[in-house]
Design a protein around this motif. Structure first.
Motif, PDB file in Angstrom:
ATOM      1  N   PHE A 166      90.586  11.064 -20.848  1.00 48.73           N
ATOM      2  CA  PHE A 166      90.643  12.383 -20.207  1.00 48.73           C
ATOM      3  C   PHE A 166      89.400  13.194 -20.571  1.00 48.73           C
ATOM      4  CE2 PHE A 166      91.441  16.828 -21.323  1.00 48.73           C
ATOM      5  CZ  PHE A 166      91.802  17.375 -20.097  1.00 48.73           C
ATOM      6  N   CYS A 167      89.078  13.238 -21.854  1.00 46.15           N
ATOM      7  CA  CYS A 167      87.922  14.026 -22.305  1.00 46.15           C
ATOM      8  C   CYS A 167      86.612  13.452 -21.765  1.00 46.15           C
ATOM      9  CB  CYS A 167      87.882  14.079 -23.834  1.00 46.15           C
ATOM     10  SG  CYS A 167      89.222  15.030 -24.555  1.00 46.15           S
ATOM     11  N   MET A 168      86.480  12.139 -21.768  1.00 50.35           N
ATOM     12  CA  MET A 168      85.247  11.510 -21.285  1.00 50.35           C
ATOM     13  C   MET A 168      85.031  11.780 -19.803  1.00 50.35           C
ATOM     14  SD  MET A 168      85.629   7.935 -23.409  1.00 50.35           S
ATOM     15  CE  MET A 168      84.254   7.083 -22.637  1.00 50.35           C
ATOM     16  N   GLU A 169      86.114  11.678 -19.023  1.00 48.95           N
ATOM     17  CA  GLU A 169      86.002  11.920 -17.580  1.00 48.95           C
ATOM     18  C   GLU A 169      85.768  13.395 -17.293  1.00 48.95           C
ATOM     19  OE1 GLU A 169      88.993  10.166 -15.125  1.00 48.95           O
ATOM     20  OE2 GLU A 169      89.079   8.344 -16.333  1.00 48.95           O
ATOM     21  N   ASP A 220      96.981  13.447 -13.687  1.00 47.18           N
ATOM     22  CA  ASP A 220      97.685  14.734 -13.695  1.00 47.18           C
ATOM     23  C   ASP A 220      97.099  15.678 -14.743  1.00 47.18           C
ATOM     24  OD1 ASP A 220      99.843  13.946 -11.756  1.00 47.18           O
ATOM     25  OD2 ASP A 220     100.205  12.468 -13.310  1.00 47.18           O
ATOM     26  N   LEU A 221      96.731  15.130 -15.898  1.00 46.37           N
ATOM     27  CA  LEU A 221      96.147  15.963 -16.959  1.00 46.37           C
ATOM     28  C   LEU A 221      94.822  16.563 -16.525  1.00 46.37           C
ATOM     29  CD1 LEU A 221      96.868  13.686 -20.066  1.00 46.37           C
ATOM     30  CD2 LEU A 221      98.189  15.669 -19.272  1.00 46.37           C
ATOM     31  N   LEU A 222      93.998  15.763 -15.822  1.00 43.61           N
ATOM     32  CA  LEU A 222      92.716  16.260 -15.330  1.00 43.61           C
ATOM     33  C   LEU A 222      92.921  17.346 -14.272  1.00 43.61           C
ATOM     34  CD1 LEU A 222      90.779  12.878 -15.133  1.00 43.61           C
ATOM     35  CD2 LEU A 222      90.099  14.843 -16.522  1.00 43.61           C
ATOM     36  N   PRO A 259      95.753  18.626 -22.649  1.00 46.80           N
ATOM     37  CA  PRO A 259      96.889  17.690 -22.689  1.00 46.80           C
ATOM     38  C   PRO A 259      97.816  17.964 -23.866  1.00 46.80           C
ATOM     39  CG  PRO A 259      94.825  16.504 -22.350  1.00 46.80           C
ATOM     40  CD  PRO A 259      94.457  17.922 -22.685  1.00 46.80           C
ATOM     41  N   PRO A 260      99.118  17.679 -23.687  1.00 45.75           N
ATOM     42  CA  PRO A 260     100.046  17.806 -24.820  1.00 45.75           C
ATOM     43  C   PRO A 260      99.787  16.693 -25.834  1.00 45.75           C
ATOM     44  CG  PRO A 260     101.145  16.792 -22.945  1.00 45.75           C
ATOM     45  CD  PRO A 260      99.782  17.201 -22.466  1.00 45.75           C
ATOM     46  N   LYS A 261     100.210  16.874 -27.037  1.00 45.50           N
ATOM     47  CA  LYS A 261      99.958  15.884 -28.082  1.00 45.50           C
ATOM     48  C   LYS A 261     100.868  14.659 -27.947  1.00 45.50           C
ATOM     49  CE  LYS A 261      96.577  17.867 -30.007  1.00 45.50           C
ATOM     50  NZ  LYS A 261      95.242  17.263 -29.752  1.00 45.50           N
ATOM     51  N   ASN A 262     102.054  14.862 -27.408  1.00 45.57           N
ATOM     52  CA  ASN A 262     103.009  13.765 -27.305  1.00 45.57           C
ATOM     53  C   ASN A 262     103.147  13.342 -25.851  1.00 45.57           C
ATOM     54  OD1 ASN A 262     104.943  11.872 -27.816  1.00 45.57           O
ATOM     55  ND2 ASN A 262     106.525  13.311 -28.483  1.00 45.57           N
ATOM     56  N   LEU A 263     102.292  12.435 -25.421  1.00 37.68           N
ATOM     57  CA  LEU A 263     102.343  11.996 -24.028  1.00 37.68           C
ATOM     58  C   LEU A 263     102.539  10.480 -23.959  1.00 37.68           C
ATOM     59  CD1 LEU A 263      99.408  10.549 -23.122  1.00 37.68           C
ATOM     60  CD2 LEU A 263      98.641  12.909 -23.286  1.00 37.68           C
ATOM     61  N   GLN A 264     103.171  10.059 -22.869  1.00 35.50           N
ATOM     62  CA  GLN A 264     103.435   8.632 -22.636  1.00 35.50           C
ATOM     63  C   GLN A 264     103.170   8.329 -21.170  1.00 35.50           C
ATOM     64  OE1 GLN A 264     107.258   7.726 -25.209  1.00 35.50           O
ATOM     65  NE2 GLN A 264     107.178   9.850 -24.633  1.00 35.50           N
ATOM     66  N   ASP A 265     102.894   7.062 -20.875  1.00 33.18           N
ATOM     67  CA  ASP A 265     102.482   6.696 -19.530  1.00 33.18           C
ATOM     68  C   ASP A 265     103.185   5.409 -19.116  1.00 33.18           C
ATOM     69  OD1 ASP A 265     101.072   5.799 -17.226  1.00 33.18           O
ATOM     70  OD2 ASP A 265      99.324   6.955 -17.819  1.00 33.18           O
TER      71      ASP A 265
END
Length: 903
Positions: free
Chosen positions: A521-524, A408-410, A420-426
């Protein structure tokens, strides 16, 4: 006329596993596949018309992979839950005294084809229980397929209705169109209709290629040219899809008669253990006295099992198409609220997917769907792009939960440029932390934890269409359910963690795994650049070399033949050229790589064949797929799977950049095509012997610890201790094999195969090793006892890999212990590399320094030329000091313009 039932066993088991919900018994052992198989067995016995049944099984060392190494290469690894159930199901066949057959080197379909021929010759009809289209080629007046679920027969007419060809032409049909599920090439661009037309006019492949002059009358000029150019591929495909019918000289079908007494009586204890109460009731004609729900309510049972929630899952769907209402709702969300977020897209390719809409939930009951790009006649009002962007930015100010939130972030970044937000959970990551061997998809977890079946995607989106074509009201139901499910699942998992006294997992998630999502996220997002000209030239060069090598081989052989056919190659090598016959197999002599290595110097044709195979693999497995996956910026964006392994190690897909050979010339040529952008360099920092250092750390073996602390050649020192100083250099490779083999649970048999020595000799080497390193042996034995006692193996940071030993056979138990030992080392190495990546990311994340790839123990960066040397030294220092072990960590650093220069 009597009928023989031939069952495509694995095909049915796999279908059962994926078709049925992920059931588990009270101890948490998966049972969905077993339930499906038990029902099949029940159907077999209760049908009074069935006299003879044979279960066809897969043989090892599939010969088709030797013809074409890419055969079935695109298939994903089997889920752990499936692997746990397979040996039990196969064991049931033996327990019940039913007939099963497999043949080394061949598939179950080949066994079925061969048995079918013998059965018909002996006057039987043949009924094949299977859904596999590969078996359609066998259908005739005496042989048909049967679907035991739908209770329908599949005969010649059904084959024609489905595929537009009759069974007698099915091999030709598959040769032309290929088969993506088995990775059979066929001719790219030739679809069913074109194949049907070709078969109607030419009937078979031989006739097609004997009459190419008239082909243009049937198909377009471009298609005709493509068919002509791909003759070799078509014949290769034909050989791959053609089932073997000569595996048996004869067969005694009387041995396959079903026993008169009910064979299911022999496995009723298993049915009780797996809680198949309805089946037990039918077998024993007894009432069900204890329900599954009652048993589950008694407690957790096996470690790793999570009982379903007592409360029933429910949700409310709310469609938001008015901008004013949307922002009024967003403004009403409390600042400290946790918000579940999910996106709907037109593609699973996160980098290029277009967002169609998004959903969110902040109270655990109401799901809100915001449509932004549905596209169909009469779609009605939707939220405009700018308002959608502003709405997502508002949502991202809250603590955010997603299920596989990286996707979703991508998508959000690709569509709106929002970071992306700083406070994320999965919840997918959290579920994986609780039990890394379980299926962690949202649908599977909701089924397992809430006994709730989610709305299937295929019920919402029509075949060959995308989500933007879905009615927005229907889309709202589907998307709102996802958001509410994610919200409720998050709190359910927190309850489970508290109930199981696993609070440390919250810290592990918060401090490492959740921040790691942003790193991936950044790498992809950034990807890695490829030299397209290099790969295009390599493709042309390889095609020319393949043709040249074919010519050389044909000259040596004094004939033209199908190089990708082991049977034809065997005929040339061993019958025509009279070369040394090394290993006999069914239908001739082996031509595998091991055989060719043994006769390498016997004839100049052999090196040519091995070179041809390497070139063929290089072109078809790597070069062509990479060119297809490149973006407009000539970058490859692999997808990293954070929850893809039970050990914690990252895996990757589309493409898998972690499987490129490291030491071969083939691998170097591929890596040469991955390059730094202009003005930058690639930087590699790679942990040295990380898992062996962890063995020294955990075991505290004085000799190993001393060796690493003094930075000596540990393998040479090991060889000196096992053998002698005089023999050490010569036998260093043996010491190295043992050192690393122990980490992967290697025994004497595997060591003998690796070193090509006798088992007795391998046993002696291992005994010498443990005599020299008694602390290592004690540690490994102690860990096995702990795994058996606790039901899990644990890594350096506390990642756990659970096992359920209840009812496990000695074979399964042995596999569990090997996996457990491996998990300790491989998982701990994964812990260290993740810690390093997090610290490096926190310090360096800018345009001049980017982390591009992680390949197990190696990190690859793109760094500006001016900074690369200093950055390399700093990253090396970070990785070497990331965690205090009993031995020093050590990294190798290399710099280059392309990946091949880094090693």
């Amino acid at each position: 006329m009597q009928t023989i039932i031939l069952i495509d066993t694995f095909g049915f088991l796999f279908r059962s596993f994926y078709a049925l919900p992920p059931l588990r018994n009270k101890d948490g052992f998966p049972t969905g596949l077993l339930m499906g198989f038990a029902n099949l067995l029940m159907n077999v016995y209760k049908d009074n018309n069935i006299d003879y049944v044979i279960f066809a099984l897969e043989g090892e060392n599939n010969y088709r992979k030797k013809i074409y190494p890419q055969y079935k290469a695109t298939r994903q690894e089997l889920p752990q839950d499936l692997l746990l159930q397979l040996p039990i199901a196969i064991g049931w066949i033996e327990k019940m005294g039913l007939k099963s057959i497999s043949m080394e080197g061949y598939e179950a379909d080949d066994v079925i084809a061969s048995l079918s021929q013998h059965a018909v010759k002996k006057g039987f009809n043949v009924e094949i229980w299977s859904h596999d289209k590969d078996l359609y080629q066998l259908i005739d007046e005496n042989i048909y397929l049967f679907d035991p679920i739908k209770k329908i027969q599949i005969r010649e007419e059904q084959c024609f209705l489905k595929f537009g060809v009759y069974p007698k032409n099915f091999i030709e049909y598959q040769s032309l169109v290929g088969d993506s599920s088995d990775n059979i090439p066929g001719i790219e661009g030739i679809g069913p209709k074109t194949a049907q037309k070709i078969i109607q006019n030419f009937h078979n492949i031989d006739n097609l290629y004997n009459n190419l002059d008239s082909l243009a009358e049937v198909v377009s000029k471009k298609t005709a040219q493509k068919i002509e150019e791909n003759k070799e591929i078509v014949y290769l495909s034909k050989e791959l899809v053609t089932l073997k019918k000569d595996l048996f000289e004869d067969f005694d079908f009387l041995s396959a008669r079903i026993p008169e007494e009910n064979p299911l009586e022999k496995i009723v204890d298993d049915f009780e253990y797996y809680e198949f109460y309805k089946l037990l009731q039918r077998i024993k004609k007894l009432p069900i006295t204890t329900s599954i729900k009652t048993i589950r309510a008694k407690g957790m049972g096996g470690i790793g099992y999570i009982p379903p929630s007592e409360s029933k899952f429910s949700f409310k769907s709310n469609l938001l198409t008015d901008k004013k209402s949307l922002f009024a709702l967003l403004d009403s969300i409390p600042d400290d609220a946790i918000v579940a977020f999910d996106s709907e897209t037109d593609s699973l390719d996160a980098i290029h997917a277009k967002m169609v809409g998004f959903s969110f939930c902040f109270d655990g009951v109401n799901g809100y769907y915001v449509p932004i790009a549905h596209n169909y006649l009469g779609v009605g009002n939707q939220i405009d792009f700018d308002s959608a962007k502003e709405a997502i930015q508002k949502l991202f100010t809250h603590s955010l939960i997603g299920h596989n939130i990286k996707f979703d972030l991508l998508v959000v970044y690709g569509n709106f440029g929002i970071l992306p937000p700083k406070n994320l959970q999965d919840t997918m990551v959290l579920g994986w932390l609780v039990d890394s061997a379980s299926v962690v998809g949202l649908d599977a977890m909701m089924e397992r934890l809430f006994s709730h079946k989610m709305i299937p995607f295929e019920d919402v989106v029509e075949k060959n269409k995308t989500f933007d074509s879905v009615d927005i009201k229907k889309a709202s139901e589907y998307a709102s359910e996802d958001a509410v499910a994610t919200y409720q699942l998050y709190f359910k998992l927190l309850d489970v963690i508290e109930e199981k006294d696993l609070d440390f997992l919250k810290d592990l998630a918060k401090d490492l795994e959740y921040p790691f999502v942003e790193i991936l996220f950044c790498m992809e997002r950034d990807g890695i650049k490829i030299d397209v000209d290099w790969f295009e030239n390599l493709k042309v060069d390889l095609s020319a070399k393949i043709s040249q090598k074919e010519g050389e081989i044909f000259v040596h052989a004094n004939q033209i033949f199908n190089l990708n056919s082991p049977k034809q190659l065997s005929e040339v090598l061993f019958n025509n050229l009279k070369l040394r016959k090394v290993r006999q197999i069914k239908g001739g002599y082996s031509t595998d790589e091991q055989t060719l290595e043994e006769i390498y110097h016997d004839h100049p044709i052999v090196p040519c064949i091995m070179q041809y195979r390497e070139l063929f693999k290089l072109k078809n497995t790597y070069v062509e797929p990479l060119l297809k996956l490149k973006t407009q910026e000539n970058r490859i964006h692999t997808s990293f799977l954070q929850t893809g392994t039970t050990t914690g190690r990252l895996s990757s897909k589309s493409p898998n950049l972690q499987n490129i050979p490291v030491r071969s010339d083939l691998g170097r040529q591929i890596r040469r095509g991955f390059i730094a952008t202009s003005g930058k360099k690639l930087l590699s920092v790679d942990y040295s012997q990380i898992e062996l250092r962890l063995l020294a750390h955990f075991s505290k073996d004085a000799s190993l610890v001393q060796g690493f602390c003094e930075d000596v050649d540990v393998h040479l020192k090991t060889a000196e201790m096992i053998f002698s100083k005089d023999e050490a250099r010569e036998k260093r490779h043996i010491a190295k094999s043992i050192n690393f083999g122990l980490i992967y649970g290697m025994g004497a048999k595997k060591l003998s195969q690796t070193l090509k020595i006798k088992i007795t000799e391998a046993k002696e080497y291992i005994e010498r090793y443990f005599a020299s390193f008694p602390t290592v042996k004690h540690f490994l034995e102690e860990q096995k006892e702990m795994i058996l006692q606790n039901g899990y193996a644990q890594t350096l940071l506390g990642h756990r890999r659970y096992f359920n030993f209840d009812g496990a056979t000695d074979f399964v138990k042995g596999n569990y212990l090997r996996e457990g030992i491996n998990s300790i080392f491989q998982g701990s190495a994964a812990d260290l590399i993740k810690l390093s990546m997090l610290k490096i990311y926190q310090k360096y994340n800018n345009d001049s320094i980017k982390m591009l790839l992680q390949v197990h123990d190696e990190l690859i960066f793109e760094v500006s030329e001016e900074e690369v040397v200093e950055v390399g030294k700093d990253i090396e220092a970070i990785m070497n000091n990331i965690y205090k072990l009993n031995v020093p960590l050590k990294c190798g650093v290399s710099i280059g313009d392309n990946w091949a220069e880094l090693k």
